[in-house]
Write a protein that holds these residues in place. Structure first.
Motif, PDB file in Angstrom:
ATOM      1  N   MET A 135       0.821  -1.206   0.000  1.00 35.91           N
ATOM      2  CA  MET A 135       0.000   0.000   0.000  1.00 35.91           C
ATOM      3  C   MET A 135       0.859   1.262   0.000  1.00 35.91           C
ATOM      4  N   ALA A 136       2.059   1.169   0.576  1.00 33.61           N
ATOM      5  CA  ALA A 136       2.979   2.308   0.594  1.00 33.61           C
ATOM      6  C   ALA A 136       3.804   2.397  -0.695  1.00 33.61           C
ATOM      7  N   THR A 151     -10.256  -5.715   0.237  1.00 31.52           N
ATOM      8  CA  THR A 151      -9.143  -4.916  -0.258  1.00 31.52           C
ATOM      9  C   THR A 151      -9.677  -3.787  -1.135  1.00 31.52           C
ATOM     10  N   PRO A 152      -8.928  -2.675  -1.239  1.00 36.76           N
ATOM     11  CA  PRO A 152      -9.387  -1.544  -2.061  1.00 36.76           C
ATOM     12  C   PRO A 152      -9.561  -1.928  -3.529  1.00 36.76           C
ATOM     13  N   LYS A 153     -10.429  -1.205  -4.212  1.00 32.28           N
ATOM     14  CA  LYS A 153     -10.674  -1.488  -5.629  1.00 32.28           C
ATOM     15  C   LYS A 153      -9.450  -1.238  -6.485  1.00 32.28           C
ATOM     16  N   MET A 154      -8.514  -0.445  -5.970  1.00 29.73           N
ATOM     17  CA  MET A 154      -7.300  -0.170  -6.737  1.00 29.73           C
ATOM     18  C   MET A 154      -6.335  -1.354  -6.706  1.00 29.73           C
ATOM     19  N   VAL A 268      -3.842  -2.175  -9.595  1.00 32.06           N
ATOM     20  CA  VAL A 268      -4.443  -2.194 -10.929  1.00 32.06           C
ATOM     21  C   VAL A 268      -3.664  -1.260 -11.852  1.00 32.06           C
ATOM     22  N   GLN A 269      -3.307  -0.080 -11.333  1.00 30.39           N
ATOM     23  CA  GLN A 269      -2.513   0.873 -12.095  1.00 30.39           C
ATOM     24  C   GLN A 269      -1.043   0.715 -11.719  1.00 30.39           C
TER      25      GLN A 269
END
Length: 288
Positions: A135-136, A151-154, A268-269
């Motif tokens: 995440m960092a 978990t986040p969508k990203m 994702v990105q």
């Protein structure tokens, strides 16, 4: 500004000391210190406070980190862009201990033959710590236990395989599972870890009360302790367990109900799309 100086800056932050960063970059400590000092002169700020052998980043330094990481990643991606297959560059992968001994060796063999120009940096750790580093943006992808939260969508999540819960005991011990656990000593897979809740669930369902000898998050260490006749334990089974401790008896419990999922997480990105996709294909073929 020399991008190599930014790499040294990030290495000191990630490793926590100039000496460890120097070893990572195959430089002398004085060379890394000179790079940091050059950055401090150019930016006009103090980047680290030295406390003993450690280097603690200042508040100003931490504000620079996200952009510095992106700059270094983009520069590294230039080599990937020049490769028509996109299989050149560096990947920073975090992996839990069972993946290091069970999955990573075969992955490295395939990388050496299929993508020799990919530099793979492997970072060991617990699922929680590796997730924080992902995440960092300190890691490109992680192989961890499936998080006990959404978990986040990203983030993209791919299930690699499942590790069933097993009861392990010294081969000399002939008691059934419940009696063996109650007789102890019981070495407990840390209940605060993402995977440790699995053993707690089994004990609760079987109405087994225990007074653990100790809590451990290192499955290899637990297996060695059991092999040395220190006690018994409930842990997930992974490929390579028998190689670490050959003096243990392994008994599967309910395979369908008690198992932990090991997943691959990555953004994702990402600037490393081609390398990540290649990694995904390799991992899926290996774990499948």
């Amino acid at each position: 500004m020399d991008v190599r100086f930014l790499k040294s800056l990030l290495a000191v932050i990630d490793k926590g000391s100039i000496a460890d960063a120097a070893r990572l970059e195959n430089l002398t400590s004085s060379a890394v210190s000179q790079r940091i000092q050059a950055l401090e002169r150019e930016l006009g700020v103090t980047l680290f406070s030295r406390i003993g052998n450690t280097a603690k980043p200042t508040e100003s330094c931490m504000r620079l980190v996200p952009r510095a990481r992106k700059i270094v990643q983009e520069i590294q991606a230039l080599r990937t862009d020049l490769d028509p297959l996109g299989l050149t560059g560096e990947l920073r992968i975090g992996a839990i201990s069972t993946a290091l001994t069970g999955l990573i060796p075969q992955l490295l063999k395939k990388l050496m033959t299929q993508a020799p120009d990919v530099k793979l940096s492997i970072v060991p750790g617990t699922s929680a710590s590796l997730y924080e580093r992902l995440m960092a943006e300190e890691l490109d992808a992680v192989i961890v236990v499936n998080p006990p939260f959404d978990t986040p969508k990203m983030m993209k999540k791919i299930t690699l395989y499942a590790e069933p819960l097993v009861f392990i005991k010294p081969k000399s011990l002939s008691l059934p599972i419940k009696q063996a656990i109650q007789a102890g000593p019981y070495i407990q897979y840390d209940p605060n870890s993402w995977g440790g809740r699995l053993a707690i669930e089994y004990l609760h369902d079987q109405h087994i009360a225990v007074e653990p000898l100790c809590d451990l998050d290192g499955l290899e260490a637990i297996a060695v302790l059991v092999s040395e006749d220190v006690g018994v334990s409930l842990i997930p089974y992974w490929k390579g367990l028998e190689k670490i401790a050959n003096n243990i008896a392994i008994n599967h419990v309910d395979i369908r109900k008690y198992q932990r999922e090991v997943v691959l997480l990555y953004p994702v990105q990402t600037v490393n799309t081609s390398l990540i996709n290649f990694l995904v294909n390799l991992l899926q073929s290996e774990s499948g």
